[in-house]
Write a protein that holds these residues in place. Sequence first.
Motif, PDB file in Angstrom:
ATOM      1  N   PRO A  27     -99.289 -28.019 -43.945  1.00 64.51           N
ATOM      2  CA  PRO A  27     -98.032 -27.276 -43.721  1.00 64.51           C
ATOM      3  C   PRO A  27     -98.238 -25.871 -43.187  1.00 64.51           C
ATOM      4  O   PRO A  27     -97.355 -25.330 -42.499  1.00 64.51           O
ATOM      5  CB  PRO A  27     -97.388 -27.247 -45.114  1.00 64.51           C
ATOM      6  CG  PRO A  27     -97.968 -28.415 -45.842  1.00 64.51           C
ATOM      7  CD  PRO A  27     -99.372 -28.524 -45.330  1.00 64.51           C
ATOM      8  N   TYR A  28     -99.384 -25.273 -43.461  1.00 62.41           N
ATOM      9  CA  TYR A  28     -99.603 -23.886 -43.037  1.00 62.41           C
ATOM     10  C   TYR A  28     -99.800 -23.781 -41.527  1.00 62.41           C
ATOM     11  O   TYR A  28     -99.541 -22.725 -40.940  1.00 62.41           O
ATOM     12  CB  TYR A  28    -100.797 -23.297 -43.795  1.00 62.41           C
ATOM     13  CG  TYR A  28    -100.549 -23.231 -45.282  1.00 62.41           C
ATOM     14  CD1 TYR A  28     -99.739 -22.246 -45.828  1.00 62.41           C
ATOM     15  CD2 TYR A  28    -101.090 -24.189 -46.145  1.00 62.41           C
ATOM     16  CE1 TYR A  28     -99.492 -22.202 -47.197  1.00 62.41           C
ATOM     17  CE2 TYR A  28    -100.850 -24.146 -47.505  1.00 62.41           C
ATOM     18  CZ  TYR A  28    -100.043 -23.148 -48.027  1.00 62.41           C
ATOM     19  OH  TYR A  28     -99.787 -23.116 -49.367  1.00 62.41           O
ATOM     20  N   LEU A  72     -96.307 -23.538 -40.392  1.00 57.97           N
ATOM     21  CA  LEU A  72     -95.765 -22.238 -40.766  1.00 57.97           C
ATOM     22  C   LEU A  72     -96.203 -21.171 -39.763  1.00 57.97           C
ATOM     23  O   LEU A  72     -95.386 -20.336 -39.325  1.00 57.97           O
ATOM     24  CB  LEU A  72     -96.241 -21.859 -42.174  1.00 57.97           C
ATOM     25  CG  LEU A  72     -95.830 -20.460 -42.668  1.00 57.97           C
ATOM     26  CD1 LEU A  72     -94.315 -20.303 -42.669  1.00 57.97           C
ATOM     27  CD2 LEU A  72     -96.412 -20.188 -44.052  1.00 57.97           C
ATOM     28  N   VAL A  94     -94.141 -21.618 -36.588  1.00 56.81           N
ATOM     29  CA  VAL A  94     -92.756 -21.148 -36.753  1.00 56.81           C
ATOM     30  C   VAL A  94     -92.702 -19.621 -36.682  1.00 56.81           C
ATOM     31  O   VAL A  94     -91.819 -19.040 -36.023  1.00 56.81           O
ATOM     32  CB  VAL A  94     -92.172 -21.655 -38.090  1.00 56.81           C
ATOM     33  CG1 VAL A  94     -90.865 -20.935 -38.414  1.00 56.81           C
ATOM     34  CG2 VAL A  94     -91.932 -23.156 -38.022  1.00 56.81           C
ATOM     35  N   LEU A  95     -93.627 -18.957 -37.344  1.00 58.05           N
ATOM     36  CA  LEU A  95     -93.644 -17.492 -37.339  1.00 58.05           C
ATOM     37  C   LEU A  95     -93.832 -16.939 -35.926  1.00 58.05           C
ATOM     38  O   LEU A  95     -93.240 -15.918 -35.561  1.00 58.05           O
ATOM     39  CB  LEU A  95     -94.756 -16.979 -38.253  1.00 58.05           C
ATOM     40  CG  LEU A  95     -94.565 -17.217 -39.755  1.00 58.05           C
ATOM     41  CD1 LEU A  95     -95.829 -16.833 -40.518  1.00 58.05           C
ATOM     42  CD2 LEU A  95     -93.369 -16.442 -40.279  1.00 58.05           C
ATOM     43  N   VAL A 148     -99.488 -12.766 -37.967  1.00 58.86           N
ATOM     44  CA  VAL A 148     -99.561 -14.060 -38.650  1.00 58.86           C
ATOM     45  C   VAL A 148    -100.825 -14.125 -39.506  1.00 58.86           C
ATOM     46  O   VAL A 148    -100.801 -14.627 -40.637  1.00 58.86           O
ATOM     47  CB  VAL A 148     -99.539 -15.212 -37.622  1.00 58.86           C
ATOM     48  CG1 VAL A 148     -99.752 -16.548 -38.317  1.00 58.86           C
ATOM     49  CG2 VAL A 148     -98.211 -15.225 -36.864  1.00 58.86           C
ATOM     50  N   ILE A 186    -100.768 -15.016 -48.216  1.00 60.09           N
ATOM     51  CA  ILE A 186    -100.423 -16.343 -48.734  1.00 60.09           C
ATOM     52  C   ILE A 186    -101.650 -17.023 -49.341  1.00 60.09           C
ATOM     53  O   ILE A 186    -101.576 -17.635 -50.415  1.00 60.09           O
ATOM     54  CB  ILE A 186     -99.809 -17.206 -47.615  1.00 60.09           C
ATOM     55  CG1 ILE A 186     -98.444 -16.635 -47.214  1.00 60.09           C
ATOM     56  CG2 ILE A 186     -99.657 -18.658 -48.060  1.00 60.09           C
ATOM     57  CD1 ILE A 186     -97.846 -17.290 -45.989  1.00 60.09           C
ATOM     58  N   MET A 195    -102.976 -21.173 -40.221  1.00 60.20           N
ATOM     59  CA  MET A 195    -101.816 -20.376 -39.835  1.00 60.20           C
ATOM     60  C   MET A 195    -102.055 -19.685 -38.501  1.00 60.20           C
ATOM     61  O   MET A 195    -101.166 -19.650 -37.638  1.00 60.20           O
ATOM     62  CB  MET A 195    -101.489 -19.351 -40.925  1.00 60.20           C
ATOM     63  CG  MET A 195    -100.768 -19.933 -42.124  1.00 60.20           C
ATOM     64  SD  MET A 195    -100.226 -18.676 -43.310  1.00 60.20           S
ATOM     65  CE  MET A 195     -99.033 -17.779 -42.315  1.00 60.20           C
TER      66      MET A 195
END
Length: 562
Positions: A198-199, A202, A205-206, A217, A224, A457
Amino acid sequence: MITLVIVFGHCEDFLGTTLLSRPLVLGPLVGLVLGDLHQGILIGASLELIFMGNIKVGAAIPPDVVTGGVLGTTFAILSGKGAAIALALAVPISILAEMLLSALFVFRSTFNKLFVSYASEGNYRKVQRLHLLSGALKPLLMGLIGWLSLQLGAGAMKALLDHIPGWVNAGLQVAGNVLPAVGFGLLMNLLFHKKVAPYFFLGFVLAAWLKLPVIAVGGLGVIIAFLVTSGMPGGEEDAGEEVTELTDGEAVGREEAVRREEEVTREERPRLTKGDLRWMFLRSMALEANFNFETWQNTGFAFSLLPALKKLYRTKEAMAAALERHLQLFNTSTYGSTLIIGLTAAMEEQNSRDPDFNAESINSVKLGLMGPLAGVFDSLFWGTLKVIAAGVGTSLALKGHLSGAILFILLFNVPHLLLRYQLTFIGYRAGTRWLQRLARTHVMEKLTLGAGILGLMVVGAMPATLMAIHTPLSFGGDAGGGAGAGAGAGAGAGSGPGAGAGAGYGNGYGLQGILDSIVPSVLPLGLTLLVYYFIKRGVKTSYLILGLLLLGFVGSMLHLLA
């Protein structure tokens, strides 16, 4: 001078994998030699994006980015054709050079019998000399190949490039914008698994929706990763459980007994000096100098450990036994190697003073640690630190700033060299107890998970920020009014990656505008995921590069991609 740049790049195996061989670094050097530093910076950044995931993990040999990148950049600057031509030349040259390097790594295996022969004699000087001479074959061979290419091909290549039609250059430009998907896919393959998947999204999206730069990011990723891993079991609380079960007096008594036992042991040992450990750290920089497909880094490990072995073993018989131990197969991350080197030195000390010590346990510990440490440190450095350093460096270099290459080197190597130096002492002083404590407190698991979160990420943000690819297709009118404004940014042109992409679609309904209203940067994301899928299916990197080249070129000709 260009030949010397190639030789310098291929001396990476003597320089501790400090990434001085990357296009982001060598491109400006080529530009400086040829009197066009600005183009060298831009082309180096463009090639870095394409070859970002081009890393050597284990025995996998990627395309030779040094030879291909330097020659591609050289011919591109001499011809004045820019990054598109550098790309067209760098990819096939890199793949051909990879074949030569693979042949060299096979050939080096023939030296292994000679190494064993020298070891059986206890002749560490010959082992050392052969390691260095074999390591020098790679930069000398590739330097010769580069020199011949420049002597035979510069004039002819320039004449050929002058006759290339404009539509071919446009196709190569689009192909260059597509190719970074290979690098991102390879990085995903290194880091992507169910727990941290999921990261990646994420990070995307950022960058795609909130327009955050890669460095921002990465900063969020650090926070995180810390929050997630701090909730995991282990740490100081778990480490103290065994002591808290004792009374205060018992705990103090046990600690005092352990301290005295360690002091006695130190007095009995022929201790290595700090100078010996520093010398082992410096020698570890040449761990991969004689890399081969049979025993991998074994001679580099023995070479690194020699300052300790020479002090601990005074007879040829003892030295021979030690050399033979360390000429067995060995392979781990170069970045964490000094932890094993320091620990092995401590075990060799114990073996040298205790006749009842089981010498076979030395190799058991080495072989047991090389896999887990490779996983942790490859993820930390290849999948996290390099990604962040390259993201920041290329972002600046694509705007023509030399600071991009400088920051790339510093961001990667300051923590790398500091940690690598300290690990030598940690491994030696703490020995097996420290490693047992790491296992008990789950530090390795935390470090691996945190590195995976941060790395994914940053990789997730890269397709949205560093791939300038879109479609000029439209419905019901003239949609091409500014569709190409950002094209070419990924290959060094324009003011930044993706600048203007998706803007200015005239009076019609631009497909890119529709896609951006649903998922911004969906084409770069889709290509990255597609490449990752094929990598997981076992498709060779060279095939993927050629396939994306064809996709970009044909897509440009048919006006499907720009």
